[in-house]
Structures are given as C-alpha cells and as structure tokens.
Write an enzyme that holds these catalytic residues in place. Structure first.
Site, mmCIF file in Angstrom:
data_model
loop_
_atom_site.group_PDB
_atom_site.id
_atom_site.type_symbol
_atom_site.label_atom_id
_atom_site.label_comp_id
_atom_site.label_asym_id
_atom_site.label_seq_id
_atom_site.Cartn_x
_atom_site.Cartn_y
_atom_site.Cartn_z
ATOM 1 C CG ASP A 35 0.850 -3.918 3.565
ATOM 2 O OD1 ASP A 35 1.294 -2.960 2.909
ATOM 3 O OD2 ASP A 35 -0.299 -3.936 4.073
ATOM 4 C CG ASP A 53 -3.190 -5.013 12.028
ATOM 5 O OD1 ASP A 53 -4.289 -5.416 12.455
ATOM 6 O OD2 ASP A 53 -2.960 -3.813 11.737
ATOM 7 C CE1 TYR A 143 -3.581 12.356 3.171
ATOM 8 C CE2 TYR A 143 -3.354 10.338 4.423
ATOM 9 C CZ TYR A 143 -2.843 11.267 3.542
ATOM 10 O OH TYR A 143 -1.570 11.100 3.045
ATOM 11 C CE LYS A 147 -0.653 10.775 6.832
ATOM 12 N NZ LYS A 147 0.304 9.741 7.270
ATOM 13 C CB ILE A 173 3.433 10.155 -4.683
ATOM 14 C CG1 ILE A 173 3.763 10.834 -3.357
ATOM 15 C CG2 ILE A 173 4.650 9.413 -5.241
ATOM 16 C CD1 ILE A 173 4.897 11.821 -3.383
HETATM 17 C C1 VAH Z 1 -4.136 11.571 -1.242
HETATM 18 N N1 VAH Z 1 -2.096 10.818 -2.343
HETATM 19 O O1 VAH Z 1 -4.535 11.918 -2.348
HETATM 20 C C2 VAH Z 1 -2.621 11.327 -1.076
HETATM 21 C C3 VAH Z 1 -1.864 12.582 -0.727
HETATM 22 C C4 VAH Z 1 -1.629 15.061 -0.943
HETATM 23 C C5 VAH Z 1 -2.472 13.863 -1.232
HETATM 24 O O2 VAH Z 1 -1.618 12.683 0.633
HETATM 25 O O3 VAH Z 1 -4.862 11.385 -0.304
#
Ligand code: VAH
Length: 319
Positions: A35, A53, A143, A147, A173
């Site tokens: 990490d 990194d 984000y 993805k 999660i």
């Molecule tokens: C988030 N835990 O909250 C992550 C996840 C589906 C959400 O990818 O950004």
C-alpha cells in the site's frame, strides 16, 4: 500455476481482509501486501508488506520482478464520497493503477488479475429493482465513471491481448476489522460502532434509502471463488453483478434493536444522499450464480450478530 500474489491497496477495508484470507490459503510467503502507507499495523506485522504506489508503474513492476509475482489483486481506489471531493485525484488513482496492471499483464509480467468494480457503475437512469447484468449505465459519480470505464478497458484488454482479468461489482461491504474510508455505504459500518459506543446514531442517509449490501466474508468468498474459477467459465469479461442483501438504515436500526433495545437512530442526509439515490436498490446477480456458482450466506440479522459480537469483543481487548 502456484500463485505468487501481489495485493495493491492491501491496507483498505477489503484489501486487508483479502490479504489475511489469501495468506491463510496460499501461505504468507506467497502473498505480498502493499500500500502507499504502513497504516495497517496488523497487516504489516503479519507477513511481507512493502510500500508500493499503485500509480507508479516502475515501483509496481519492481515489486513484481523482485517477488516473481504472477497474480495481482488491484484493491487500491478512491471511493464515491471522497471521489466527489477530489474528482481528478479519483480519476488518476483509479485509472492509472488499472492501466499499469493491465499493461503488465499484456506484457506478460503477470498471468491473472482481479479488479473490483462496483454497483456505482449504475446511475439514476438504470432500473433500480433487481438491476440486470446488462442495462443502462449512466453513472453520476466520478467513482462510478471510473468503474464503468475500467470495465470497458478490462473487456478490451481481454479481447485484444488475452489478459485473464476477473471482476465483480461489489455492493456496499460491511465489516468490523478495518474501517472503510470515503464511501457512501460506510453508514452501514459506522452505525454498529455507534450502537455499541453511544447506543445512538445520526445517519447521513434518509431512513428509506435501500441499497445493495454484503458482509465482508461473502465478499471475500466471491473474490476467491471468481479467481479460482476455470477461465472458460468467466464468460463476462467486463464485471459481474454481485448481490447478497438489500436494506435501509431503518431496517438496520430495527435489526440492532433486537440486541440493543435502547438503540435510537436519527437522520440528517448530507451530500451522500444524492449519490445513494443514483444507485440501484437491488441487483440481479444470476449470471454470477450460473457461471461460477456464486452464493451468499449472510442475511441482515446474521450481519448484525457478527458485527455486534465482534466489535464488543474487540472493544474488550482494547481496554
Ligand atoms: C462506496 N463502498 O460507498 C463503496 C461502494 C457501492 C458502494 O462501491 O463508494
């Protein structure tokens, strides 16, 4: 091929537990945890840990050659809430790290890659109930965009260069060993800590915000199952939908009250409500169940029991 594993982003919520499980399966000497910082002392002290990194191609390649790595789990990423505060950093971290790993695989330095996608690839125009594997994907977070684009590159590198990359769209999660950081679903972890410490919780999402969730043990099981599957069984080369349970903050609170009757919850939605509202309520993961025999184990009440039992035990140890 006996795995020699490199985990990038090993100190994170999923990375830290994945590292421990892989070490127990393959032997600590065959799992190199890395990490950008040494902030997870338990991980650092329980096997080989190096500072790498994931955005630095040369340091990743040096680590691969030094330890003769053949398998990479790329767990380093900036999540949804932090990504909205630092869009360019989220793009750079999430995309540069993926390109380095895909190119190292294309150049033959590694044989197999795991890369986590997320239900964040779906957006406000996606069907919200039982979201299909193939559907409208217009993510409205940085984000989610990283993805969605990442999935397309994974499929491209497989089709063009034969890269063996496996991916799953994680839901939120829930775990007790390592705190999550910067996510929108993190409320579902915080609430258990607060329930024990203060018997109350102010939730940053509204009471009826239903989201797909999963206990960490199920997420780790899915990750190992897809990596152990025969390559010909991995028919989807972008990323598999994955699901376990969906619930709302109100439903978690009721589950907690079965163990802590005096627990109370209030609601004060913040900027993360808009993110959560853009995501599905439930996911159709039938393809993962068909192609590589996925199945989950933990219900909401199972999760609550695990979380409260282990957090209480952890609190006692730290006294
Ligand atoms: C988030 N835990 O909250 C992550 C996840 C589906 C959400 O990818 O950004």
């Amino acid at each position: 091929m006996s795995p020699k594993i490199l985990i990038l982003g090993a100190s994170g919520q999923i990375g830290s537990e994945l590292t421990q499980r892989l070490r127990s399966i393959h032997g600590a000497e065959n799992v190199i945890a890395t990490d950008i910082s040494y902030n997870n002392i338990e991980l650092v002290n329980s096997g080989i840990f190096e500072r790498v990194d994931a955005q630095d191609y040369t340091s990743v390649k040096i680590c691969i050659e030094k330890h003769q790595i053949n398998t990479i789990y790329l767990m380093a990423a900036m999540l949804s809430a932090t990504g909205e505060k630092f869009p360019r950093k989220a793009w750079d971290l999430n995309m540069e790290s993926l390109f380095h790993v895909l190119n190292l695989a294309k150049e033959g330095f590694i044989k197999k890659v795991f890369w986590p996608s997320s239900i964040a690839v779906f957006g406000p125009t996606t069907p919200k109930e039982n979201t299909p594997q193939f559907t409208i994907m217009e993510p409205s977070t940085v984000y989610g965009i990283t993805k969605q684009v990442g999935e397309r590159w994974c499929e491209y590198y497989h089709k063009q260069y034969g890269v063996d990359i496996r991916s799953i769209r994680y839901p939120g999660i829930i775990s007790w060993k390592t705190m999550p950081g910067g996510g929108t679903t993190d409320y579902a972890v915080e609430i258990y800590h607060k329930a024990i410490a203060e018997k109350k919780y102010e939730c940053f999402l509204s009471e009826d915000t239903e989201l797909p969730m999963m206990f960490m043990d199920d997420a780790i099981k899915a990750t190992i199952d897809i990596m152990n599957a025969n390559q010909e069984d991995i028919k989807i080369k972008s990323s598999y939908n994955l699901a376990a349970v969906s619930f709302t903050p109100k439903q978690i609170a009721k589950s907690i009250q079965k163990y802590i009757p005096e627990f109370t919850i209030t609601y004060n939605p913040d900027f993360r409500q808009k993110i959560a509202d853009s995501w599905p309520k439930s996911i159709d993961d039938s393809r993962a169940r068909e192609d590589w025999n996925w199945s989950h184990s933990f219900s909401l009440d199972d999760i609550t029991k695990e979380m409260l039992t282990n957090l209480k035990a952890k609190a006692k140890q730290s006294v």
